[in-house]
Structure formats: C-alpha cells, structure tokens
Design an enzyme around this catalytic site. Sequence first.
Site, PDB file in Angstrom:
ATOM      1  N   ASP A  63       0.846  -1.177   0.000  1.00 30.82           N
ATOM      2  CA  ASP A  63       0.000   0.000   0.000  1.00 30.82           C
ATOM      3  C   ASP A  63       0.893   1.243   0.000  1.00 30.82           C
ATOM      4  O   ASP A  63       1.623   1.485   0.966  1.00 30.82           O
ATOM      5  CB  ASP A  63      -0.858  -0.048   1.261  1.00 30.82           C
ATOM      6  CG  ASP A  63      -1.996   0.928   1.180  1.00 30.82           C
ATOM      7  OD1 ASP A  63      -2.705   0.899   0.172  1.00 30.82           O
ATOM      8  OD2 ASP A  63      -2.162   1.725   2.116  1.00 30.82           O
ATOM      9  N   THR A  96      -2.710   5.525  -4.585  1.00 28.60           N
ATOM     10  CA  THR A  96      -1.628   6.297  -3.967  1.00 28.60           C
ATOM     11  C   THR A  96      -0.302   6.061  -4.690  1.00 28.60           C
ATOM     12  O   THR A  96       0.437   7.007  -4.952  1.00 28.60           O
ATOM     13  CB  THR A  96      -1.464   5.944  -2.478  1.00 28.60           C
ATOM     14  OG1 THR A  96      -1.327   4.536  -2.356  1.00 28.60           O
ATOM     15  CG2 THR A  96      -2.660   6.391  -1.685  1.00 28.60           C
ATOM     16  N   THR A  97      -0.028   4.803  -5.003  1.00 27.63           N
ATOM     17  CA  THR A  97       1.225   4.500  -5.693  1.00 27.63           C
ATOM     18  C   THR A  97       1.228   5.169  -7.060  1.00 27.63           C
ATOM     19  O   THR A  97       2.217   5.799  -7.459  1.00 27.63           O
ATOM     20  CB  THR A  97       1.388   2.978  -5.850  1.00 27.63           C
ATOM     21  OG1 THR A  97       1.029   2.356  -4.623  1.00 27.63           O
ATOM     22  CG2 THR A  97       2.799   2.615  -6.204  1.00 27.63           C
ATOM     23  N   ASP A 393      -9.491   0.151   1.135  1.00 21.94           N
ATOM     24  CA  ASP A 393      -9.423   0.543  -0.275  1.00 21.94           C
ATOM     25  C   ASP A 393     -10.739   0.199  -0.967  1.00 21.94           C
ATOM     26  O   ASP A 393     -11.298   1.020  -1.694  1.00 21.94           O
ATOM     27  CB  ASP A 393      -8.280  -0.194  -0.993  1.00 21.94           C
ATOM     28  CG  ASP A 393      -6.925   0.454  -0.741  1.00 21.94           C
ATOM     29  OD1 ASP A 393      -6.874   1.382   0.090  1.00 21.94           O
ATOM     30  OD2 ASP A 393      -5.943   0.042  -1.368  1.00 21.94           O
TER      31      ASP A 393
HETATM   32  P1  ADP Z   1      -2.246   2.115  -6.228  1.00 18.46           P
HETATM   33  O1  ADP Z   1      -1.642   2.371  -4.895  1.00 18.46           O
HETATM   34  O2  ADP Z   1      -1.897   3.182  -7.204  1.00 18.46           O
HETATM   35  O3  ADP Z   1      -3.683   1.810  -6.179  1.00 18.46           O
HETATM   36  P2  ADP Z   1      -1.914  -0.650  -6.910  1.00 18.46           P
HETATM   37  O4  ADP Z   1      -0.748  -1.492  -6.541  1.00 18.46           O
HETATM   38  O5  ADP Z   1      -3.189  -0.906  -6.244  1.00 18.46           O
HETATM   39  O6  ADP Z   1      -1.475   0.840  -6.772  1.00 18.46           O
HETATM   40  O7  ADP Z   1      -2.110  -0.815  -8.486  1.00 18.46           O
HETATM   41  C1  ADP Z   1      -3.089  -0.132  -9.183  1.00 18.46           C
HETATM   42  C2  ADP Z   1      -2.900  -0.320 -10.653  1.00 18.46           C
HETATM   43  O8  ADP Z   1      -3.072  -1.676 -11.022  1.00 18.46           O
HETATM   44  C3  ADP Z   1      -3.932   0.472 -11.429  1.00 18.46           C
HETATM   45  O9  ADP Z   1      -3.309   1.079 -12.531  1.00 18.46           O
HETATM   46  C4  ADP Z   1      -4.897  -0.601 -11.889  1.00 18.46           C
HETATM   47  O10 ADP Z   1      -5.576  -0.236 -13.077  1.00 18.46           O
HETATM   48  C5  ADP Z   1      -3.978  -1.745 -12.108  1.00 18.46           C
HETATM   49  N1  ADP Z   1      -4.663  -3.032 -12.098  1.00 18.46           N
HETATM   50  C6  ADP Z   1      -5.454  -3.541 -11.144  1.00 18.46           C
HETATM   51  N2  ADP Z   1      -5.927  -4.760 -11.503  1.00 18.46           N
HETATM   52  C7  ADP Z   1      -5.406  -5.028 -12.721  1.00 18.46           C
HETATM   53  C8  ADP Z   1      -5.499  -6.132 -13.632  1.00 18.46           C
HETATM   54  N3  ADP Z   1      -6.219  -7.215 -13.337  1.00 18.46           N
HETATM   55  N4  ADP Z   1      -4.814  -6.045 -14.780  1.00 18.46           N
HETATM   56  C9  ADP Z   1      -4.085  -4.963 -15.062  1.00 18.46           C
HETATM   57  N5  ADP Z   1      -3.943  -3.906 -14.251  1.00 18.46           N
HETATM   58  C10 ADP Z   1      -4.607  -3.921 -13.098  1.00 18.46           C
HETATM   59 MG    MG Z   2      -4.671   0.210  -5.329  1.00 21.43          MG
END
Ligand code: ADP
Ligand code: MG
Length: 551
Positions: A63, A96-97, A393
């Site tokens: 996270d 956030t990331t 989340d």
């Molecule tokens: P954040 O802290 O930004 O939410 P995450 O590690 O949760 O970071 O990653 C979010 C990213 O992963 C987003 O760009 C989202 O669209 C992408 N994402 C989530 N699920 C999938 C999936 N099944 N295939 C491709 N990308 C995905």
């Molecule tokens: Mg996320």
Amino acid sequence: MMPAGTQILVLKEGTRRERGKGAQFNNIAAAKAVADAVRSTLGPRGMDKMLVDSLGDVVITNDGVTILKEIDIEHPAAKMLVEVAKTQDEEAGDGTTTAVILAGELLKRAEDLIEQNIHPTVIAAGYRLASDKAHEVLEKVAMKISIKDADVLKKVAMTSMSSKSASGHKELLADIAVKAVSTVAEKRADDSYFVDDDNIQVVKKQGGSIADTAMVDGIIVDKERVHPGMPGEVREGKIALIDAALEVKKTEIDAKIEITDPTQLQAFLNEEESMLKRMVETVRKSGANVLFCQKGIDDLAQHYLAKAEIYAVRRVKKSDMEKLAKATGGKVVTKLDELAKDDLGYAKLVYEKKIGEDEMTFVTGCKNPKAVSILIRGGTEHVVDEVERSLEDATSVVAVAIEDGKVITGGGSSATEIALSLRDFAATIGGREQIAIEAFADAMEVIPRTLSENAGLDPIDILIELRKEHKKGNKHAGVNVFTGKVADMKKENVIEPIRVGSQAVSSATDAAVMVLRIDDVIAARSGGGAGGAGPKGGGEGGEGGGDGEEF
Ligand code: ADP
Ligand code: MG
C-alpha cells in the site's frame, strides 16, 4: 551609500542554502527517489514491502501510502511526494502509488527540459494545461453507473484489491464492501449519493480465516457482558449509554474514617450497598434492559444488574460509545441520576458471541439502519491488518464510485488514452509549452510501463501495442498483467472510479509544479529537521528507496 561590490549579509554565515538549477535538480532527485521506492509495488503483480521499525515491528504491505507514512523521510521535496500519497488516500481512497509514481515521472521529464534550458515556469504552465486536458479526457472515457449496478461496483472493489495479498478472498471481501457501502449511502435531494465512511465500523479479531470475515448489520463491541448471570441475549434492546461509574466513589483525598465499633462498620457497608442498589434501580427504572458503561461497574452493582436481567458491559471505549449512540439513537448520559427513558437507544437484538478466544457483544437491528460493521478475521495480526487495508481501499473506491457515478478502465488504459490525446493537443498549442505538454503525455505512460515491468513484460513492446490500439479507437485497451497481452480492460473487469484517476493527475501535477517552482532552498533556523535539506537528505531518500527494492 554602500560601496559597489559590498555583499549584504542577510543570512547568517553557514546557513545551508542551495539555489538555481542545483536546488531544482536536488529536489527532483529527492522526489524521484520516493517514487522509485514504491514503483515495484504497482499493480496486481507488484511486490510487497517489508517495513521494519526501530523496535523490530514488521509491516508487510504494498500500500503506497502505508509505505511512505512509515519510512523516515527528511528531504522537504521528498516530503511533498508523501503528501501526494496522503491527499490521494484521503480524496480517493486508492491510487496512492499511481499518484506518487506519476509525480516522480513528471519531475523526471521536467529535469530533461530544464537541461534543455526551458524555464521551469514554462514547464509548470504546460503541465497545468496538460492536466486540465487530462481531466477532460477522463470525463470522455468514463462510463456512467448507479448505486444499483452492484455487479460493476463489485468489479471496482475487486480491482482495488487485486494488488493486495488478501486478493485470494477478493470475491468475498468485494461483496462485503459493496453491501456495506450501499447500506450506508445516503441519498441527497438531487438524487446523488453521499457516503460517510464513519458509518462503517471495522472490527479486527485475529484468529480463524479470512473466509470468516463478515458484515454485521449493527455495531460490534469487543467486550463481554460483565456477569455470567446476565442474559446472553436481549430482544427488543432498550439501551442505556452511560459515561459514569456504577461504583461508589473512593475518596480522592486521604480521608480517614474512624470506626469505633462493629455496628458502625456495618452501617458504612450498608450505605455503600444501598447506593449501588439505587444506581442499578435508576437504570432499571429508565426501562433499560441493556447497559453500556464507559466507566467501571462495581461487583455488587454487577450482581444487582444480573438480578434485574440487564445485559451490561463496562469500560466501553469512547469511540464505541459514540458509534452506539449514533446507531441506536441513544444519548450518552454523564450523570446517572439524569438517565431517562428518552435517552435510551434501540436495537432489535443484543447478544454475546464467542469469536475466536473472546466473547464479543453484537448490537444488531439498530434504530439507524445505516450502521454496519465488518468483522475481520485472519490467521495472524499481519493478515488481519492487510485485510483491513484491502477493505479500506475497497470500501473507499465503491463509495467514490457511487458518489461520482462514473468509472473508468484501469490497467494503464486511461493513462494511454490521455497520453494520446495530449500529443494531439500539444500540437495545437505550439511553442515551448508544447514540449512540456508532450513531456506530460510521456509521463502518463509511466503507468502502463510500470505495470508491465512489474509483471516481467517488455514495456516497450506493450507501449507500442497500446498506442496502436488506442489510435484505432480502442479506448479501453490496457495491459493484462496476467496474460501479458494488451486487452480490453472493460471486458477484463479492470474498473476504477473516475476519482482515483482524476485525483492522481491533480495531485501529481500540483506536487510537480510546486517542486519545479522552487529555486532556492534555505534551511530555516528552528525545526532542526530542515537542516537535512541539502544533498544529504536526498541521498537518504535514495537509500530508503534502495532498501525497499532489495526485498
Ligand atoms: P495504487 O496504490 O496506485 O492503487 P496498486 O498497486 O493498487 O497501486 O495498483 C493499481 C494499478 O493496477 C492500477 O493502474 C490498476 O488499473 C492496475 N490493475 C489492477 N488490476 C489489474 C489487472 N487485473 N490487470 C491490469 N492492471 C490492473
Ligand atoms: Mg490500489
């Protein structure tokens, strides 16, 4: 008159100060270091970080905001990126990331432009234009949804959890999140919805399995009834909430009571007993059959309460008292004598239930139907904590999706669409700002690029393919990190609230512009921390990032 060439010494000698490009590059380096620290966690195939504090306590998470909150960051520009993560978390609850990586990339691209002698204020202006355009694009690609689209909301919840380690149970957790948020959502006059997250109580209880995590309609108090003689279950609960002790006050000053003969002692004890009896009588007379007491309850009072068949809990947390008040419609009374029928709250059923090792009190069927709880279970403390972060989340994204009524597709699809539109837009602007807008477009592609990198894919191949698809008009083309193919993210069910995307663009732009406009870093006198503002601070940030990558 001062002779020419005399230096006026405004700053005390030895003050740390850095100016011009030196300061800018230093700030950018620090911000990039923060972005690099979280980069490898992005997406479902991102890695986790293990954070170890000075006491040896360990947190394992991917996270972004949790990571950045925990690591020690000194450099002021680096701190701005931490703020980006916090803002993103507060406003959108996810992404956030993404926001931090985007801010880092905007600054990295700006650095190249500064080296080409494009002035930072020109870059900032170009970035602002680009950001406005990006919002327009997001609105254009967004899809309308309503609170009734439970299946879409579930996809939104599942997407937000796909990168968390609890993702093995995301179906169940997504269902819980959608149900909980839909229950507490309040309709406004204009038919839009408002969600107050505070109405969803989260209670963690280590033990069992994640599969035992459940939603409870009502409030859970992590306390047992004070006396086994009390009923374990009360129907039609009339609930007294008292912030006063059911005890006879011990004297605060050292008073000495001189008792000269045994009858006096008896009288003294009798007096104490009758006071406690009267207290319980006050509760009973109000009509209450359930009592939540914020303070202590004397053993003797417990006995009388049990006799009166009142279910009583003592030393309830203040926050729980407030939740109980809101849920049951009761009033927290601070003077027991003043307890009246009107102060009582209502719940259809109050009962005690063993969860894991401990008994807990469940207050269900509350007067206010918008009070729900989620009871989180999991094998270890770390698991329970990560489930909590996942659910946070999930509930946030469902909430903002309901509030805004709009969702976009993820997997880098919307970012690619923005990049494409920005390149066209840049051409219409011309001049040096055009170059800045193009740099913004390139920066947007850091999202699909990083998702690909973290999935072990070739980011260049993926980007080429993505650009091709979007040029053809496939707005939802993104990267499927599991198959390694470019695919329609709508069909793949990778759906996010529009706010996650738009907030990431806004806060990343704001932070980048703010950092760019600084050309002078002067260590202020107080606040010793600012002393680390020099190159050293940046280096530390870099090291922090490096440490993270090792895991
Ligand atoms: P954040 O802290 O930004 O939410 P995450 O590690 O949760 O970071 O990653 C979010 C990213 O992963 C987003 O760009 C989202 O669209 C992408 N994402 C989530 N699920 C999938 C999936 N099944 N295939 C491709 N990308 C995905
Ligand atoms: Mg996320």
